[in-house]
Scaffold this active site. Structure first.
Site, PDB file in Angstrom:
ATOM      1  N   GLU A  43       0.836  -1.192   0.000  1.00  0.00           N
ATOM      2  CA  GLU A  43       0.000   0.000   0.000  1.00  0.00           C
ATOM      3  C   GLU A  43       0.881   1.255   0.000  1.00  0.00           C
ATOM      4  O   GLU A  43       1.899   1.316   0.671  1.00  0.00           O
ATOM      5  CB  GLU A  43      -0.887  -0.008   1.252  1.00  0.00           C
ATOM      6  N   LYS A 109      -9.857   2.499  -2.103  1.00  0.00           N
ATOM      7  CA  LYS A 109     -10.037   1.942  -0.766  1.00  0.00           C
ATOM      8  C   LYS A 109     -11.394   2.347  -0.187  1.00  0.00           C
ATOM      9  O   LYS A 109     -11.723   3.525  -0.110  1.00  0.00           O
ATOM     10  CB  LYS A 109      -8.907   2.429   0.137  1.00  0.00           C
ATOM     11  N   CYS A 143      -5.667  -2.838   2.769  1.00  0.00           N
ATOM     12  CA  CYS A 143      -5.367  -2.766   4.194  1.00  0.00           C
ATOM     13  C   CYS A 143      -6.599  -2.896   5.088  1.00  0.00           C
ATOM     14  O   CYS A 143      -7.085  -3.992   5.339  1.00  0.00           O
ATOM     15  CB  CYS A 143      -4.585  -1.480   4.492  1.00  0.00           C
TER      16      CYS A 143
END
Length: 263
Positions: A43, A109, A143
């Site tokens: 990331e 995300k 994540c």
């Protein structure tokens, strides 16, 4: 489908230094000596997990995006990793998927990490994406998405691989491994998790990048700053889904509007 060869790059990153990170990652990618179909980076691979988007975010025609295109073309493999993107007046933590032919796709995300103030800087994504590679269907996540099983649920058996890129801290490494294995088991899919190592300020990153099979077994794992290569077998996934058709049973329950116990 043929088996898939995957290279995971677990590395430290230079804080907010795009040129240094791209140079370092170029050397690592050029060092790959075995055939690979997919190369996965952590990331925010070009900057570290920074909230300084006003200074560091780039457009989709920017330096790091074009670098991904060049790496994919040079290696003849898909290359994936997330970075800060500015798009139509918003900042995104965006996972870019670059193909050898120059085409790119992206996933934004969904779950922004409130503890770090990510939601104050970036705009959350709204949509799932599913990308194909040699017949494999790959669904990307970033994540903190890992903690949300409803978002990652493999409804209608929509994907074969869940791909997570992360800056996951060492103090919660047990969570990282347990959640990756849980996502593999409950979705009857391979899971790829690419984390980084090193430190950002007071935060030490936990590494433990790995590939998990649909049974929840870790088939490859990085221990330090290194590249790991794994071959994944479509037969294992197909056999597991045939022998324990939990995803089909779940879909049937949804269609019937009932809830049943199980084990």
């Amino acid at each position: 489908m043929p088996n898939l060869n995957i290279t995971l790059i677990q590395t430290d990153l230079a804080w907010e230094d795009i040129d240094a990170n791209l140079a370092m990652l170029t050397a690592k990618i050029e060092s790959i000596t075995v055939p690979t179909d997919l190369i996965v980076l952590p990331e925010m691979f070009s900057t570290g997990f920074s909230m300084n988007a006003q200074r560091l975010a780039e457009p989709m025609t920017g330096q790091a995006v074009n670098w991904l295109r060049r790496m994919a073309a040079a290696r003849g493999a898909a290359v994936a990793g997330s970075l800060m993107i500015q798009d139509q007046g918003h900042y995104y933590n965006r996972l870019i998927w670059a193909r050898p032919d120059g085409a790119i796709e992206h996933y934004d995300k969904k779950h922004l990490f409130r503890y770090a103030g990510e939601e104050q800087v970036f705009t959350a994504g709204k949509c799932h994406m599913t990308w194909t590679l040699k017949g494999w269907r790959i669904r990307p996540f970033i994540c903190y998405d890992l903690r949300f099983p409803v978002w990652t649920r493999n409804l209608s058996q929509a994907y074969d691989i869940a791909l997570f890129v992360a800056n996951w801290p060492a103090r919660r490494s047990a969570h990282w491994q347990a959640l990756l294995r849980a996502r593999a088991i409950e979705n009857q899919a391979y899971v790829i998790g690419v984390n980084r190592v090193g430190t950002d300020g007071e935060t030490t990153l936990g590494g433990r990048s790995c590939v998990v099979d649909p049974h929840g077994e870790i088939v490859a794992q990085a221990s330090g700053e290194e590249l790991i290569v794994a071959e994944i077998d479509v037969g294992k996934s197909e056999e597991f889904r045939r022998s324990l058709p939990a995803l089909r049973d779940r879909l049937r329950e949804m269609n019937l509007g009932v809830s049943k116990g199980g084990m």
